[in-house]
Design a protein around this motif. Structure first.
Motif, PDB file in Angstrom:
ATOM      1  N   ALA A  22       3.849  37.926  76.151  1.00  0.00           N
ATOM      2  CA  ALA A  22       3.655  37.447  77.526  1.00  0.00           C
ATOM      3  C   ALA A  22       4.009  35.974  77.660  1.00  0.00           C
ATOM      4  CB  ALA A  22       2.212  37.687  77.955  1.00  0.00           C
ATOM      5  N   ARG A  24       5.735  32.848  78.959  1.00  0.00           N
ATOM      6  CA  ARG A  24       6.348  32.589  80.265  1.00  0.00           C
ATOM      7  C   ARG A  24       7.286  31.394  80.273  1.00  0.00           C
ATOM      8  NH1 ARG A  24       4.474  35.382  84.819  1.00  0.00           N
ATOM      9  NH2 ARG A  24       5.392  33.663  85.926  1.00  0.00           N
ATOM     10  N   GLU A  52      14.479  47.094  83.365  1.00  0.00           N
ATOM     11  CA  GLU A  52      13.425  47.086  84.373  1.00  0.00           C
ATOM     12  C   GLU A  52      13.993  47.141  85.785  1.00  0.00           C
ATOM     13  OE1 GLU A  52      10.805  43.822  83.695  1.00  0.00           O
ATOM     14  OE2 GLU A  52       9.960  44.739  81.895  1.00  0.00           O
ATOM     15  N   TRP A 129       8.536  38.123  80.705  1.00  0.00           N
ATOM     16  CA  TRP A 129       8.076  37.410  81.888  1.00  0.00           C
ATOM     17  C   TRP A 129       8.560  35.981  81.870  1.00  0.00           C
ATOM     18  CZ3 TRP A 129       2.233  38.967  81.659  1.00  0.00           C
ATOM     19  CH2 TRP A 129       2.107  40.298  82.036  1.00  0.00           C
ATOM     20  N   ARG A 131       9.620  32.731  82.757  1.00  0.00           N
ATOM     21  CA  ARG A 131       9.738  32.062  84.048  1.00  0.00           C
ATOM     22  C   ARG A 131      10.654  30.841  83.935  1.00  0.00           C
ATOM     23  NH1 ARG A 131       4.159  30.085  86.194  1.00  0.00           N
ATOM     24  NH2 ARG A 131       4.395  28.915  84.274  1.00  0.00           N
ATOM     25  N   SER A 165      16.423  39.737  86.606  1.00  0.00           N
ATOM     26  CA  SER A 165      15.054  39.305  86.333  1.00  0.00           C
ATOM     27  C   SER A 165      14.350  38.902  87.626  1.00  0.00           C
ATOM     28  CB  SER A 165      15.058  38.131  85.366  1.00  0.00           C
ATOM     29  OG  SER A 165      13.746  37.657  85.167  1.00  0.00           O
ATOM     30  N   CYS A 167      11.350  37.433  87.403  1.00  0.00           N
ATOM     31  CA  CYS A 167      10.458  36.340  87.001  1.00  0.00           C
ATOM     32  C   CYS A 167      11.165  35.003  86.822  1.00  0.00           C
ATOM     33  CB  CYS A 167       9.766  36.694  85.692  1.00  0.00           C
ATOM     34  SG  CYS A 167       8.790  38.172  85.777  1.00  0.00           S
TER      35      CYS A 167
END
Length: 196
Positions: A22, A24, A52, A129, A131, A165, A167
């Protein structure tokens, strides 16, 4: 992990780590990943983001198909219900057995009790994820072993990541000599992301 002297081999390892956790914010400024290491890093993220994206499209398509089927079946049910009700009973119809008017009064509905207990939320889904992705001053240029094609291939993967993506908010490629063609690929990916 800025200025940690990370080399080309670190790209694949970091890519797998980021995709399966996870994490970021990824700050890898001032390392020596070069085009190859950056490609390995970004490829894992781009593949997962693309997968995804296709899953989201399939889910949207299925929900739209399901809504269409539900709407058609409810429309048919309403049509059948109207025709059956109009044939059997009209307002003010008489009961043949008693000779009196049929009762059309509706029953009162009781209040339903709501359940107050909620299940605790589950753990967050593990996935890419990322970012922020900072790859400034990593030697992403035509001087590495992949030559002229290295920066172009790397920016193609970055373009795929940018397009798919949901994110990724920030990408830093400062102090890398990616060239005009690779820069145009990034621009095209950003325009496609803004359009879609």
């Amino acid at each position: 992990m800025t200025f940690c002297d990370l080399r080309v081999d670190s790209g694949a390892i970091l890519g797998k780590l980021i995709v399966n956790s996870a994490i970021r914010d990824v700050y890898l400024d001032g390392n020596s990943l070069e085009s190859e290491g950056a490609m390995d890093l970004v490829q894992a993220l781009a593949e997962r983001a693309e997968l995804e994206h296709f899953e989201r499209e399939e889910l949207t398509k299925r929900s739209l198909d399901g809504e269409a089927v539900t709407a058609m079946s409810s429309l048919k049910a309403k049509e059948r219900g109207y025709s059956a009700a109009s044939r059997t009973e009209s307002p003010g119809a008489f009961d043949s057995d008693t000779g009196s008017k049929k009762s059309t009064a509706k029953k009162k509905k009781g209040k339903k009790k709501k359940k107050k207990s909620k299940d605790p939320p589950g753990p967050p889904v593990v996935g890419p994820w990322a970012r922020r992705l900072h790859l400034a001053d990593n030697g992403i240029d035509a001087m590495g072993p992949t030559g002229l094609i290295g920066p172009i291939t790397c920016t193609q993967l970055l373009g795929t990541l940018l397009q798919h993506s949901t994110c990724l908010e920030e990408l830093d490629l400062d102090d890398n000599l990616i060239g005009d063609l690779a820069g145009r690929q990034i621009l095209a990916a950003l325009e496609a992301r803004a359009a879609g």
